[in-house]
Design an enzyme around this catalytic site. Structure first.
Site, PDB file in Angstrom:
ATOM      1  N   ARG A   1      -3.985  10.013   0.083  1.00 41.28           N
ATOM      2  CA  ARG A   1      -4.930   8.905  -0.076  1.00 41.28           C
ATOM      3  C   ARG A   1      -6.097   9.240  -1.021  1.00 41.28           C
ATOM      4  O   ARG A   1      -6.911   8.385  -1.320  1.00 41.28           O
ATOM      5  CB  ARG A   1      -5.502   8.488   1.282  1.00 41.28           C
ATOM      6  CG  ARG A   1      -4.464   7.917   2.220  1.00 41.28           C
ATOM      7  CD  ARG A   1      -5.114   7.384   3.475  1.00 41.28           C
ATOM      8  NE  ARG A   1      -4.148   7.137   4.510  1.00 41.28           N
ATOM      9  CZ  ARG A   1      -3.427   6.030   4.642  1.00 41.28           C
ATOM     10  NH1 ARG A   1      -3.573   5.050   3.785  1.00 41.28           N
ATOM     11  NH2 ARG A   1      -2.572   5.905   5.639  1.00 41.28           N
TER      12      ARG A   1
ATOM     13  N   ALA B   1      -2.946   0.357   0.862  1.00 42.50           N
ATOM     14  CA  ALA B   1      -1.973   1.399   0.534  1.00 42.50           C
ATOM     15  C   ALA B   1      -1.528   1.352  -0.926  1.00 42.50           C
ATOM     16  O   ALA B   1      -1.150   2.383  -1.488  1.00 42.50           O
ATOM     17  CB  ALA B   1      -0.766   1.285   1.454  1.00 42.50           C
TER      18      ALA B   1
ATOM     19  N   HIS C   1      -2.743   3.850  -3.896  1.00 43.82           N
ATOM     20  CA  HIS C   1      -2.171   5.164  -4.162  1.00 43.82           C
ATOM     21  C   HIS C   1      -0.770   5.092  -4.751  1.00 43.82           C
ATOM     22  O   HIS C   1      -0.175   6.134  -5.014  1.00 43.82           O
ATOM     23  CB  HIS C   1      -2.136   5.977  -2.860  1.00 43.82           C
ATOM     24  CG  HIS C   1      -3.313   5.723  -1.987  1.00 43.82           C
ATOM     25  ND1 HIS C   1      -4.595   6.145  -2.320  1.00 43.82           N
ATOM     26  CD2 HIS C   1      -3.435   5.032  -0.829  1.00 43.82           C
ATOM     27  CE1 HIS C   1      -5.432   5.748  -1.375  1.00 43.82           C
ATOM     28  NE2 HIS C   1      -4.761   5.068  -0.465  1.00 43.82           N
TER      29      HIS C   1
ATOM     30  N   TYR D   1     -10.607   1.562  11.516  1.00 43.15           N
ATOM     31  CA  TYR D   1     -10.950   0.326  10.822  1.00 43.15           C
ATOM     32  C   TYR D   1     -11.920  -0.585  11.572  1.00 43.15           C
ATOM     33  O   TYR D   1     -12.357  -1.593  11.029  1.00 43.15           O
ATOM     34  CB  TYR D   1      -9.664  -0.452  10.490  1.00 43.15           C
ATOM     35  CG  TYR D   1      -8.752   0.321   9.577  1.00 43.15           C
ATOM     36  CD1 TYR D   1      -9.075   0.500   8.236  1.00 43.15           C
ATOM     37  CD2 TYR D   1      -7.586   0.893  10.052  1.00 43.15           C
ATOM     38  CE1 TYR D   1      -8.256   1.221   7.392  1.00 43.15           C
ATOM     39  CE2 TYR D   1      -6.754   1.626   9.214  1.00 43.15           C
ATOM     40  CZ  TYR D   1      -7.094   1.777   7.890  1.00 43.15           C
ATOM     41  OH  TYR D   1      -6.284   2.493   7.052  1.00 43.15           O
TER      42      TYR D   1
ATOM     43  N   ASN E   1      -9.527  -4.740  -2.237  1.00 38.51           N
ATOM     44  CA  ASN E   1      -9.134  -3.633  -1.378  1.00 38.51           C
ATOM     45  C   ASN E   1      -7.612  -3.588  -1.466  1.00 38.51           C
ATOM     46  O   ASN E   1      -6.921  -4.318  -0.754  1.00 38.51           O
ATOM     47  CB  ASN E   1      -9.586  -3.849   0.068  1.00 38.51           C
ATOM     48  CG  ASN E   1      -9.206  -2.684   0.954  1.00 38.51           C
ATOM     49  OD1 ASN E   1      -8.361  -1.871   0.607  1.00 38.51           O
ATOM     50  ND2 ASN E   1      -9.827  -2.610   2.121  1.00 38.51           N
TER      51      ASN E   1
ATOM     52  N   PRO F   1      -2.050  -4.868   1.642  1.00 41.64           N
ATOM     53  CA  PRO F   1      -1.193  -4.858   2.829  1.00 41.64           C
ATOM     54  C   PRO F   1      -1.875  -4.301   4.080  1.00 41.64           C
ATOM     55  O   PRO F   1      -2.714  -3.404   4.006  1.00 41.64           O
ATOM     56  CB  PRO F   1      -0.017  -3.973   2.413  1.00 41.64           C
ATOM     57  CG  PRO F   1      -0.528  -3.141   1.290  1.00 41.64           C
ATOM     58  CD  PRO F   1      -1.547  -3.984   0.592  1.00 41.64           C
ATOM     59  N   ASN F   2      -1.494  -4.887   5.183  1.00 41.14           N
ATOM     60  CA  ASN F   2      -1.894  -4.507   6.540  1.00 41.14           C
ATOM     61  C   ASN F   2      -3.334  -4.869   6.892  1.00 41.14           C
ATOM     62  O   ASN F   2      -3.730  -4.718   8.033  1.00 41.14           O
ATOM     63  CB  ASN F   2      -1.653  -3.007   6.797  1.00 41.14           C
ATOM     64  CG  ASN F   2      -0.191  -2.660   6.683  1.00 41.14           C
ATOM     65  OD1 ASN F   2       0.649  -3.322   7.276  1.00 41.14           O
ATOM     66  ND2 ASN F   2       0.123  -1.653   5.897  1.00 41.14           N
TER      67      ASN F   2
ATOM     68  N   ARG G   1      -5.607  -3.151  14.360  1.00 39.56           N
ATOM     69  CA  ARG G   1      -4.974  -1.983  13.744  1.00 39.56           C
ATOM     70  C   ARG G   1      -5.920  -0.785  13.763  1.00 39.56           C
ATOM     71  O   ARG G   1      -7.005  -0.836  13.185  1.00 39.56           O
ATOM     72  CB  ARG G   1      -4.606  -2.301  12.298  1.00 39.56           C
ATOM     73  CG  ARG G   1      -4.072  -1.108  11.540  1.00 39.56           C
ATOM     74  CD  ARG G   1      -3.904  -1.415  10.065  1.00 39.56           C
ATOM     75  NE  ARG G   1      -3.438  -0.242   9.369  1.00 39.56           N
ATOM     76  CZ  ARG G   1      -3.699   0.016   8.113  1.00 39.56           C
ATOM     77  NH1 ARG G   1      -4.410  -0.811   7.390  1.00 39.56           N
ATOM     78  NH2 ARG G   1      -3.234   1.113   7.559  1.00 39.56           N
TER      79      ARG G   1
ATOM     80  N   HIS H   1     -12.737   0.216   0.011  1.00 40.93           N
ATOM     81  CA  HIS H   1     -11.925   0.760   1.108  1.00 40.93           C
ATOM     82  C   HIS H   1     -12.793   0.820   2.354  1.00 40.93           C
ATOM     83  O   HIS H   1     -13.932   1.300   2.296  1.00 40.93           O
ATOM     84  CB  HIS H   1     -11.405   2.159   0.760  1.00 40.93           C
ATOM     85  CG  HIS H   1     -10.547   2.160  -0.456  1.00 40.93           C
ATOM     86  ND1 HIS H   1      -9.255   1.706  -0.424  1.00 40.93           N
ATOM     87  CD2 HIS H   1     -10.826   2.503  -1.731  1.00 40.93           C
ATOM     88  CE1 HIS H   1      -8.761   1.793  -1.646  1.00 40.93           C
ATOM     89  NE2 HIS H   1      -9.692   2.254  -2.457  1.00 40.93           N
ATOM     90  N   LEU H   2     -12.277   0.337   3.451  1.00 44.27           N
ATOM     91  CA  LEU H   2     -13.017   0.353   4.706  1.00 44.27           C
ATOM     92  C   LEU H   2     -13.277   1.782   5.185  1.00 44.27           C
ATOM     93  O   LEU H   2     -14.376   2.106   5.626  1.00 44.27           O
ATOM     94  CB  LEU H   2     -12.248  -0.424   5.777  1.00 44.27           C
ATOM     95  CG  LEU H   2     -12.096  -1.921   5.507  1.00 44.27           C
ATOM     96  CD1 LEU H   2     -11.017  -2.510   6.393  1.00 44.27           C
ATOM     97  CD2 LEU H   2     -13.416  -2.628   5.710  1.00 44.27           C
ATOM     98  N   SER H   3     -12.248   2.607   5.101  1.00 50.92           N
ATOM     99  CA  SER H   3     -12.387   3.998   5.532  1.00 50.92           C
ATOM    100  C   SER H   3     -12.713   4.875   4.330  1.00 50.92           C
ATOM    101  O   SER H   3     -12.524   4.474   3.181  1.00 50.92           O
ATOM    102  CB  SER H   3     -11.083   4.483   6.182  1.00 50.92           C
ATOM    103  OG  SER H   3     -10.053   4.572   5.215  1.00 50.92           O
TER     104      SER H   3
ATOM    105  N   ARG I   1      -9.338  11.488   4.598  1.00 47.37           N
ATOM    106  CA  ARG I   1      -8.048  11.214   5.247  1.00 47.37           C
ATOM    107  C   ARG I   1      -6.947  12.071   4.609  1.00 47.37           C
ATOM    108  O   ARG I   1      -7.221  13.053   3.944  1.00 47.37           O
ATOM    109  CB  ARG I   1      -7.766   9.719   5.165  1.00 47.37           C
ATOM    110  CG  ARG I   1      -8.853   8.934   5.932  1.00 47.37           C
ATOM    111  CD  ARG I   1      -8.584   7.484   6.034  1.00 47.37           C
ATOM    112  NE  ARG I   1      -7.360   7.241   6.788  1.00 47.37           N
ATOM    113  CZ  ARG I   1      -6.716   6.086   6.765  1.00 47.37           C
ATOM    114  NH1 ARG I   1      -7.162   5.078   6.031  1.00 47.37           N
ATOM    115  NH2 ARG I   1      -5.622   5.918   7.464  1.00 47.37           N
TER     116      ARG I   1
ATOM    117  N   GLU J   1     -13.437  -1.707  -6.440  1.00 44.81           N
ATOM    118  CA  GLU J   1     -12.427  -1.263  -5.483  1.00 44.81           C
ATOM    119  C   GLU J   1     -13.130  -0.912  -4.178  1.00 44.81           C
ATOM    120  O   GLU J   1     -14.088  -0.131  -4.180  1.00 44.81           O
ATOM    121  CB  GLU J   1     -11.721  -0.038  -6.067  1.00 44.81           C
ATOM    122  CG  GLU J   1     -10.676   0.587  -5.184  1.00 44.81           C
ATOM    123  CD  GLU J   1     -10.089   1.850  -5.817  1.00 44.81           C
ATOM    124  OE1 GLU J   1      -9.586   2.679  -5.035  1.00 44.81           O
ATOM    125  OE2 GLU J   1     -10.145   2.027  -7.051  1.00 44.81           O
TER     126      GLU J   1
ATOM    127  N   ASP K   1      -1.865  -2.218 -13.813  1.00 40.37           N
ATOM    128  CA  ASP K   1      -1.581  -2.871 -15.092  1.00 40.37           C
ATOM    129  C   ASP K   1      -2.075  -4.311 -15.110  1.00 40.37           C
ATOM    130  O   ASP K   1      -2.583  -4.783 -16.126  1.00 40.37           O
ATOM    131  CB  ASP K   1      -0.090  -2.815 -15.410  1.00 40.37           C
ATOM    132  CG  ASP K   1       0.394  -1.419 -15.793  1.00 40.37           C
ATOM    133  OD1 ASP K   1      -0.455  -0.517 -15.992  1.00 40.37           O
ATOM    134  OD2 ASP K   1       1.627  -1.234 -15.878  1.00 40.37           O
TER     135      ASP K   1
END
Length: 147
Positions: free
Chosen positions: A111, A77, A80, A22, A74, A9-10, A17, A100-102, A107, A98, A87
């Site tokens: 997170r 959100a 977490h 990001y 990725n 998401p996002n 954003r 993550h950009l940040s 943070r 996995e 599953d």
């Protein structure tokens, strides 16, 4: 050889954003670059983004039938919060990284916990769009070793 890149998401808002976190690169820019890298390596790369947990779960569950050999994800959100995505990844047994950009560990405390990391082949965080490239390269190398 098929690798899926799954965005949570996002991430469709990348480029506009929170650019201080990001950056200015859009999701379309990232997807185009990953597909070009895959094409140059002789690997098909398909990208998918959804803001909906169920759509992400459905996509992951369909990976074995589609012949996916590796996943770069990725979960954003959902990293977490989503036992359902965890599953699904455990059920399909397709190796994944996995991304993550940040740097999620720099943070907010909520997170810092991932429901997926212990299942992942690896985790890349804080390297921006480069993290996707590194994950994809590992996926390509993994598939080529198996071939």
């Amino acid at each position: 050889m098929l690798i899926w890149v799954i965005h949570g998401p996002n991430l469709n808002l990348l480029g506009s954003r929170e650019p201080a976190i990001y950056g200015a690169t859009t999701l379309a820019d990232i997807d185009r670059e990953l597909q070009a890298i895959g094409q140059a390596a002789g690997v098909q790369v398909e990208c998918f983004q959804s803001n909906h947990e169920g759509a992400l779960v459905d996509r992951i569950q369909s990976a074995p039938t589609a012949g996916v050999g590796f996943i770069v994800i990725n979960p954003a959100a959902y990293t977490h919060t989503s036992v359902a995505i965890r599953d699904a990844l455990a059920a399909v047994e397709v190796p994944f990284i996995e991304v993550h950009l940040s740097n999620v560990h720099r943070r907010e405390p909520f997170r810092h916990r991932s429901f997926l990391s212990d299942l992942a082949t690896g985790v890349i965080a804080g390297l921006g769009a480069s993290g996707y490239r590194f994950a994809l390269q590992h996926g390509i190398e993994t598939l080529k070793r198996q071939a």
